[in-house]
Design a protein around this motif. Structure first.
Motif, mmCIF file in Angstrom:
data_model
loop_
_atom_site.group_PDB
_atom_site.id
_atom_site.type_symbol
_atom_site.label_atom_id
_atom_site.label_comp_id
_atom_site.label_asym_id
_atom_site.label_seq_id
_atom_site.Cartn_x
_atom_site.Cartn_y
_atom_site.Cartn_z
ATOM 1 N N LYS A 48 -49.479 2.888 -23.038
ATOM 2 C CA LYS A 48 -50.068 3.009 -24.375
ATOM 3 C C LYS A 48 -49.131 3.746 -25.343
ATOM 4 C CE LYS A 48 -54.168 1.188 -23.653
ATOM 5 N NZ LYS A 48 -54.744 0.110 -24.426
ATOM 6 N N ARG A 58 -50.769 15.663 -19.531
ATOM 7 C CA ARG A 58 -52.160 15.310 -19.824
ATOM 8 C C ARG A 58 -52.918 14.918 -18.561
ATOM 9 N NH1 ARG A 58 -52.941 11.647 -24.907
ATOM 10 N NH2 ARG A 58 -50.979 11.964 -25.939
ATOM 11 N N SER A 77 -65.863 12.300 -17.269
ATOM 12 C CA SER A 77 -66.803 12.075 -18.370
ATOM 13 C C SER A 77 -66.072 11.608 -19.623
ATOM 14 C CB SER A 77 -67.576 13.356 -18.682
ATOM 15 O OG SER A 77 -66.699 14.323 -19.260
ATOM 16 N N ALA A 78 -66.779 10.872 -20.454
ATOM 17 C CA ALA A 78 -66.193 10.351 -21.697
ATOM 18 C C ALA A 78 -65.660 11.470 -22.595
ATOM 19 C CB ALA A 78 -67.207 9.488 -22.433
ATOM 20 N N PRO A 79 -66.399 12.569 -22.783
ATOM 21 C CA PRO A 79 -65.853 13.633 -23.640
ATOM 22 C C PRO A 79 -64.547 14.234 -23.091
ATOM 23 C CG PRO A 79 -68.218 13.927 -23.351
ATOM 24 C CD PRO A 79 -67.781 12.839 -22.408
ATOM 25 N N ARG A 81 -62.384 12.715 -21.104
ATOM 26 C CA ARG A 81 -61.348 11.673 -21.251
ATOM 27 C C ARG A 81 -60.820 11.646 -22.668
ATOM 28 N NH1 ARG A 81 -63.161 5.947 -19.381
ATOM 29 N NH2 ARG A 81 -61.336 5.574 -20.634
ATOM 30 N N THR A 82 -61.725 11.631 -23.635
ATOM 31 C CA THR A 82 -61.323 11.536 -25.034
ATOM 32 C C THR A 82 -60.515 12.759 -25.458
ATOM 33 O OG1 THR A 82 -63.254 10.181 -25.530
ATOM 34 C CG2 THR A 82 -62.187 11.264 -27.391
ATOM 35 N N ALA A 83 -60.887 13.920 -24.952
ATOM 36 C CA ALA A 83 -60.177 15.148 -25.309
ATOM 37 C C ALA A 83 -58.735 15.131 -24.821
ATOM 38 C CB ALA A 83 -60.914 16.361 -24.737
ATOM 39 N N PRO A 86 -57.082 10.214 -25.552
ATOM 40 C CA PRO A 86 -57.757 9.329 -26.508
ATOM 41 C C PRO A 86 -57.181 7.914 -26.520
ATOM 42 C CG PRO A 86 -56.377 10.919 -27.654
ATOM 43 C CD PRO A 86 -56.415 11.330 -26.210
ATOM 44 N N GLU A 87 -55.947 7.760 -26.092
ATOM 45 C CA GLU A 87 -55.321 6.430 -26.046
ATOM 46 C C GLU A 87 -56.031 5.495 -25.073
ATOM 47 O OE1 GLU A 87 -52.293 9.513 -27.085
ATOM 48 O OE2 GLU A 87 -53.748 9.274 -25.492
ATOM 49 N N ASP A 89 -59.353 5.380 -24.603
ATOM 50 C CA ASP A 89 -60.739 5.082 -24.965
ATOM 51 C C ASP A 89 -60.960 3.582 -24.829
ATOM 52 O OD1 ASP A 89 -61.526 7.650 -25.419
ATOM 53 O OD2 ASP A 89 -61.391 7.559 -27.606
#
Length: 113
Positions: A48, A58, A77-79, A81-83, A86-87, A89
C-alpha cells in the motif's frame, strides 16, 4: 576435522530426513497462533506504499495491540487497526492472514487450505 564433522552431521541429517513424519494438521494449526503472520502484515502495508521500516514499526504496534486485546493479528479490532494501519481499512485481515493466503503469495511447493 571440520570436514569430518560436516560429513558426520550430514549422515545424521540423512537419517532424520528419511524417517521424519509430518503431522500436517498439527503443523497448520500451529501456524495460526503466535504472530507468525506479522511479516505478511508488513508486506501488505508495503504493497500500500508504506516504507518497510515504517511498516515494521507499525506491525510491532499492531502486535502489541493484539496482545492487549487477546487476539491474533487477523482479529484485531477495527479501532486498533485504523489507529496503526489506516492504509488497510477495508482489507479483510482475517482472510489475508490465513496460512493458505500467505502461502499463495509466496513461491512454495506446499499449499494449504
Amino acid at each position: 576435522d571440520a570436514l569430518d564433522t560436516t560429513v558426520a552431521c550430514l549422515r545424521v541429517a540423512k537419517l532424520v530426513a528419511e524417517d521424519v513424519v509430518f503431522d500436517r494438521d498439527r503443523a497448520l494449526a500451529a501456524t495460526r497462533v503466535g504472530y507468525l503472520d506479522a511479516t505478511d502484515l508488513a508486506d501488505l502495508l508495503v504493497a500500500k506504499g508504506v516504507p518497510f521500516r515504517e511498516a515494521h514499526d507499525r506491525v510491532g504496534q499492531a502486535v502489541n495491540a493484539a496482545i492487549e486485546e487477546g487476539v491474533e493479528l487477523g482479529g484485531l479490532s477495527a479501532p486498533a487497526r485504523t489507529a496503526v494501519m489506516p492504509e488497510l481499512d477495508g482489507v479483510d485481515l482475517a482472510a489475508e492472514l490465513t496460512t493458505g493466503a500467505m502461502l499463495a503469495r509466496r513461491d512454495v511447493s506446499m499449499k494449504c487450505p
